[in-house]
Scaffold this motif. Structure first.
Motif, short mmCIF file in Angstrom:
data_model
loop_
_atom_site.label_atom_id
_atom_site.label_comp_id
_atom_site.label_asym_id
_atom_site.label_seq_id
_atom_site.Cartn_x
_atom_site.Cartn_y
_atom_site.Cartn_z
N VAL A 69 0.95 -1.25 -0.01
CA VAL A 69 0.16 -0.02 -0.07
C VAL A 69 0.86 1.20 0.05
O VAL A 69 1.74 1.45 0.65
CB VAL A 69 -0.95 0.18 1.31
N TYR A 70 0.52 2.53 -0.90
CA TYR A 70 1.08 3.47 -0.68
C TYR A 70 -0.14 4.49 -0.72
O TYR A 70 -0.90 4.51 -1.46
CB TYR A 70 2.02 3.57 -2.18
N LEU A 71 0.21 5.57 0.36
CA LEU A 71 -0.92 6.33 0.75
C LEU A 71 -0.89 7.74 -0.27
O LEU A 71 -1.51 8.50 -0.34
CB LEU A 71 -1.02 6.76 2.19
N ILE A 109 -2.85 3.75 -3.52
CA ILE A 109 -2.24 2.67 -4.53
C ILE A 109 -1.81 1.58 -3.92
O ILE A 109 -1.38 1.39 -2.73
CB ILE A 109 -0.91 3.37 -5.14
N VAL A 110 -2.07 0.28 -4.54
CA VAL A 110 -1.70 -1.13 -4.23
C VAL A 110 -0.83 -1.60 -5.27
O VAL A 110 -1.21 -1.54 -6.51
CB VAL A 110 -2.86 -2.12 -3.99
N GLU A 111 0.65 -1.48 -5.04
CA GLU A 111 1.45 -2.21 -5.92
C GLU A 111 1.75 -3.55 -5.97
O GLU A 111 1.51 -4.33 -4.98
CB GLU A 111 2.88 -1.53 -5.75
N ALA A 112 1.23 -4.43 -6.96
CA ALA A 112 1.36 -5.59 -7.14
C ALA A 112 2.00 -6.02 -8.57
O ALA A 112 1.66 -5.63 -9.47
CB ALA A 112 -0.19 -6.25 -7.27
N ASN A 115 -1.46 -0.02 -9.05
CA ASN A 115 -3.30 0.07 -8.96
C ASN A 115 -3.67 1.06 -8.28
O ASN A 115 -3.77 0.90 -6.97
CB ASN A 115 -3.58 -1.23 -8.67
N GLN A 116 -4.50 2.09 -8.90
CA GLN A 116 -5.09 2.88 -8.00
C GLN A 116 -6.57 2.36 -7.55
O GLN A 116 -7.18 1.65 -8.35
CB GLN A 116 -5.61 4.21 -9.09
#
Length: 169
Positions: free
Chosen positions: A104-106, A130-133, A138-139
């Motif tokens: 997770v990135y805020l 954002i969730v980085e996968a 991914n917003q």
């Protein structure tokens, strides 16, 4: 992605089911496979204990397709949850859960202003975080308009599929 045939989709579903069976029968925790069909046409699948995530090539419209699926809570459940905020945050009315496993990135980039803060009014579709996968950002959009009541994750924290991210009421 609309040019995929029903046969290709059925083949993809069978492929994902086979990967899940392989994961289970060999007591694995995770399998990741990329299946290429041609230029700009591929399927990237990661099957892990606790969830399945399928990722298509990113396009401008992709964030809307990745929106978390949050079922509307019945009025009685909403009233009782508002009266008793303790318990599982994922079951709280207005909970926004992670649609995938990732980080997770805020905010959009380190040092910049967070997308939202507790108390902010958000519109449906507004980016929350954002969730980085698999190196893809991914917003995660707001599933509904409301007020951010709680942010349940820290910047840079790993999240599982279905993990509560924040509560919007």
């Amino acid at each position: 992605m609309s040019d995929k045939t029903d046969a290709t989709r059925a083949s993809d579903v069978a492929f994902i089911k086979a990967l899940a069976e392989l994961l289970d029968s060999n007591d694995l925790t995770e399998i990741q496979v990329k299946r290429e069909y041609g230029e700009n046409d591929w399927l990237n699948v990661r099957v892990a204990r606790g969830g399945v995530m399928v990722q298509a090539p990113m396009q401008m419209a992709a964030p809307q397709m990745l929106a978390p699926q949050v079922a509307p809570a019945p009025a009685a459940a909403a009233a009782s949850a508002a009266a008793a905020p303790t318990g599982d945050p994922a079951q709280a009315p207005g909970a926004v859960t992670s649609p995938m496993v990732g980080t997770v990135y805020l905010q959009a980039e380190p040092g910049s202003k967070p997308f939202v803060a507790v108390g902010d009014q958000v519109a449906e579709g507004q980016t929350l975080l954002i969730v980085e996968a698999m190196k893809t950002m991914n917003q995660i959009p707001a599933p509904r308009a409301g007020t951010v009541k709680r942010i349940l994750v820290e910047d840079g924290a790993p999240v599982e599929y279905g993990a509560p991210l924040m509560i919007i009421e």
